[in-house]
Design an enzyme around this catalytic site. Sequence first.
Site, short mmCIF file in Angstrom:
data_model
loop_
_atom_site.label_atom_id
_atom_site.label_comp_id
_atom_site.label_asym_id
_atom_site.label_seq_id
_atom_site.Cartn_x
_atom_site.Cartn_y
_atom_site.Cartn_z
N SER A 122 0.83 -1.19 0.00
CA SER A 122 0.00 0.00 0.00
C SER A 122 0.87 1.26 0.00
O SER A 122 1.79 1.38 0.80
CB SER A 122 -0.90 -0.02 1.23
OG SER A 122 -1.70 1.13 1.22
N GLY A 123 0.60 2.17 -0.92
CA GLY A 123 1.35 3.42 -0.99
C GLY A 123 2.59 3.32 -1.85
O GLY A 123 3.37 4.26 -1.96
N THR A 146 -1.44 2.45 -8.16
CA THR A 146 -2.50 3.18 -8.85
C THR A 146 -1.89 4.30 -9.70
O THR A 146 -2.31 4.56 -10.82
CB THR A 146 -3.51 3.73 -7.82
OG1 THR A 146 -3.99 2.60 -7.09
CG2 THR A 146 -4.65 4.44 -8.46
N ASN A 170 -1.45 5.24 3.27
CA ASN A 170 -1.57 5.95 2.00
C ASN A 170 -2.82 6.83 2.05
O ASN A 170 -3.91 6.33 2.33
CB ASN A 170 -1.67 4.91 0.87
CG ASN A 170 -1.81 5.54 -0.50
OD1 ASN A 170 -1.78 6.77 -0.64
ND2 ASN A 170 -1.96 4.71 -1.51
N SER A 223 -5.62 5.49 -0.67
CA SER A 223 -5.44 4.06 -0.80
C SER A 223 -6.63 3.40 -1.49
O SER A 223 -7.78 3.65 -1.13
CB SER A 223 -5.27 3.48 0.61
OG SER A 223 -5.02 2.11 0.52
N SER A 224 -6.35 2.59 -2.50
CA SER A 224 -7.44 1.88 -3.19
C SER A 224 -7.92 0.76 -2.28
O SER A 224 -7.13 -0.07 -1.87
CB SER A 224 -6.96 1.25 -4.49
OG SER A 224 -6.01 2.05 -5.13
N GLY A 261 -0.85 -5.73 -2.75
CA GLY A 261 0.31 -6.60 -2.55
C GLY A 261 0.17 -7.43 -1.29
O GLY A 261 -0.79 -7.28 -0.52
N GLU A 316 0.20 -8.85 2.32
CA GLU A 316 -0.01 -8.10 3.57
C GLU A 316 0.23 -8.98 4.78
O GLU A 316 -0.21 -10.12 4.82
CB GLU A 316 -1.44 -7.55 3.63
CG GLU A 316 -1.66 -6.40 2.68
CD GLU A 316 -3.02 -5.73 2.86
OE1 GLU A 316 -3.88 -6.25 3.59
OE2 GLU A 316 -3.21 -4.67 2.23
P1 ATP Z 1 -2.77 1.32 -2.28
O1 ATP Z 1 -2.48 -0.13 -2.27
O2 ATP Z 1 -2.94 1.85 -0.89
O3 ATP Z 1 -3.87 1.70 -3.18
P2 ATP Z 1 -0.89 2.29 -4.24
O4 ATP Z 1 0.24 1.34 -4.44
O5 ATP Z 1 -1.95 2.29 -5.24
O6 ATP Z 1 -1.43 2.07 -2.76
P3 ATP Z 1 -0.58 5.05 -4.97
O7 ATP Z 1 -1.87 5.56 -4.51
O8 ATP Z 1 -0.39 4.78 -6.41
O9 ATP Z 1 -0.23 3.74 -4.10
O10 ATP Z 1 0.61 6.02 -4.52
C1 ATP Z 1 0.60 6.69 -3.28
C2 ATP Z 1 1.03 8.13 -3.46
O11 ATP Z 1 2.41 8.19 -3.78
C3 ATP Z 1 0.34 8.84 -4.61
O12 ATP Z 1 -0.86 9.42 -4.19
C4 ATP Z 1 1.35 9.89 -5.01
O13 ATP Z 1 1.25 11.00 -4.16
C5 ATP Z 1 2.68 9.23 -4.71
N1 ATP Z 1 3.32 8.63 -5.91
C6 ATP Z 1 3.29 7.35 -6.30
N2 ATP Z 1 4.02 7.14 -7.39
C7 ATP Z 1 4.54 8.33 -7.74
C8 ATP Z 1 5.40 8.79 -8.79
N3 ATP Z 1 5.87 7.94 -9.70
N4 ATP Z 1 5.73 10.09 -8.81
C9 ATP Z 1 5.27 10.95 -7.87
N5 ATP Z 1 4.48 10.58 -6.84
C10 ATP Z 1 4.10 9.29 -6.77
MG MG Z 2 -3.95 2.11 -5.15
#
Ligand code: ATP
Ligand code: MG
Length: 795
Positions: free
Chosen positions: A185-186, A190, A242, A245-246, A477, A479
């Site tokens: 997560s984070g 996404t 996050n 977070s999705s 991923g 957990e």
């Molecule tokens: P979850 O499992 O909780 O949904 P996730 O893996 O989908 O987590 P994201 O929401 O894609 O995580 O990323 C978390 C935050 O990190 C984003 O909101 C953004 O602020 C930052 N972030 C992620 N990737 C990048 C990137 N390549 N460049 C800049 N900021 C990023």
């Molecule tokens: Mg996500």
Amino acid sequence: TIEKKPTKKKGEAPAPPVKRPKRCFHEGMRVWVANSNTADQCRWLRATVTASGKNGKVGVRLESGEVIEVSRREDSLLLAGNNNYAEVDDLTNLSSLNEAEVLESLECRFQNGQICSKAGITLVSLNPFKEIPGLYDDTAVQRCHQDGTSKTDAPHVFAVAEKAFSSLRYAIGSPNQSIIVSGESGAGKTWNTRCLMKYLTSVALYKNPGGFSPPPVKCIERRILDSNPILEAFGNAGTARNHNSSRFGKYIQLQFDRGSHIIGASIQTYLLEKTRLVHQADGETNFHIFYQIVKEATEEQRAEWGLTTHTGDDVIFAYLPLDDGGPQGANENQVFSRTQQAMENVGMTHMHQEHIFQVLSGILHLGNLEFTCDEEFDPCELDEEVSRDSLEHACRLLGLDPTSLTTSLIYRRITASHNKRQSVFMKPCSVEESGVRRDCVSKVIYARLFDWLVAFLNKHTSANQWHAFIGLLDIYGFESFASNSLEQLCINYANEKLQQHFVTHFLRAQQEEYEKEGISWDFCTFSDNQPCLETIEGKLSVFSLMNEECRLNRQSDPTSFEDKLLAAVESPFLTKAPMGHQQSAFTIKHFAGMVTYDSHGLIEKTKDPIPMELIEVLMASTNQFVTKIIQPEQERLQELQSKGSKSKVNMTVVSRFKESLGSLMNTLTSTTPHYIRCIKPNQQCQPDLFDSRFVASQLRACGVLETVAISAAGFPSKLSHADFCQRYSMLLPRKDRNGMGSVRDRCRLIYRSLFGGDDDKENQADSSSAQQLGKTKIFLREGQLEYLESQRLKK
Ligand code: ATP
Ligand code: MG
């Protein structure tokens, strides 16, 4: 076909670890020593071997000058290579292949602004937690695309998209592709999925005569992109890890015609975390959409949705934790106008939107219903004083009858069979039970609204026919928390499945490279995770026992679930929870680590019971939108009842998840996969901070270290013939250095003079030989390159 170790039967011990040649440590060799200070984020320290040592120990000098003795075990001592780390863009090309080298390379590149690296067929992408100028802009898209031919091979999420995109045309066999994005997560799943969609929707347009520009509102690309903010508003929330977070998994298929133009998309979602609607952990928030509504509704909407009290104050909602701005950065996800615009763009009329927002506000008011009773455990009633307004608003917005709603919440319907005759009676509920029923109603409505949204998006974006698709999987991923329940079990099971898929594919890719070079490799040394999967989902397994418990539907049972499980399922992958664990629990040995699952409440969650009388109240709604979204739930329950208890096993949360994951795996297997592993560089979500301990655990959990280990078990070092000659000719006696013959012959001369070896035997089908001379490259076993380097240093 690839040769894999035959699948083992239940109860057999796991395969022995990959057998590797013994590692030798010579004086002067550069090494990595595990940092014993676990409070330090730095996992490995540089050192030089001073003495090969005795009793399994090796003497080393640390960079600080301190000389110590360390165990030669792999978790304490690793070989250091000689790399220009920031320039190695494929981790499997590191001259030494191990965890310390991988971490060093990732960190150097990260600090250099290069957040992506390759690990063989996988792209590793670190979250920078800051904007990197130009990294994802339109110029970057154009640069990567360059008229349909991938000229740049630098690691980048766009390069993965481009590879999938160009494979649509040039693939031999099925043109379908999938891009599997995983990570904790984070970590940026996404974000990266959005980048992939941006790239793919742009290049499809880029070929159009109009040139490269953001997709216009009416076109399908725009609609596909606009489905993102909608899904995120309804399915994302702020968590401790996050702020966006999705809370669901998703698989989006972008559909293309023969000319590689996008013509549609379809979305499949997995396991929406609906409990979040009624309960959030400390410091976490509900789904974004609720905050968008209560914060940004117009005066008129506020009156309509009952968001303001008679005295003009904001209504406080029990489902919405008091908003102190929420987790950091949450506000940027709470833009109502953006969600509304996206809804309009995908074709939702104002009336649709109105219906949806009414239902959402109705849910908020439902959450404010409270119950009361004179004595604990007495039958309860609605607390009129507190709940009067909420009941009125909830019933008005959801089209429900206040009396039937209240009755259904405070009475339970019980059907009893006696002498083949069924009798129905109503049993009063306690305050707590009524609260559970209220939350159950809210969750059903929200989950069904989410399903309706996804179905709507599919109806308005999916094409009827397409030539090929690229599937994007953004799924949670692995957990492992202090307390793990059904959600983690399902998520980790999904990751176990994906890991199996990955390993199969990776081994095939590896074999292809070796075959192309005409060398042989023993594939049988690697074990797969089928036995663990058997333990979770097989005929007699964790899932089958959970389903059985649901089917039996026992109110009270003296034997705990984990006792029954451990007695019935014999597997080295399933054990008792470790000593000291508070609750009743069991432990599963996943490929990524051990996870202990609490069995308390597990079966109830798996059953996910929804009383029919609650659905009946909702189906009696005068609001047609409500009956429309609830209808599938009613049909499901009716089917369940008509089939009797036998079919219940097919309707539990795990059996439904297993089924949908099974069909996802079938789809993935029929495509060419591409992998993106997202890594979170630190737990504080800070830019420029690389916590190598934290990164190492993720690399292990998402299989990157395993990829590296498999590479290391084969021939981890590969150099072109020319590079090898140029670097190591100096190790030959002076008279032989400028010998005649092809570079390949000179390579053979060098390694034979250093390692010995038989004439012309280097490529016979003896995969255990130390090194093999391929058609264009020389392949070396682990440790050989380090040895060559230490010999060079001595010269
Ligand atoms: P979850 O499992 O909780 O949904 P996730 O893996 O989908 O987590 P994201 O929401 O894609 O995580 O990323 C978390 C935050 O990190 C984003 O909101 C953004 O602020 C930052 N972030 C992620 N990737 C990048 C990137 N390549 N460049 C800049 N900021 C990023
Ligand atoms: Mg996500």
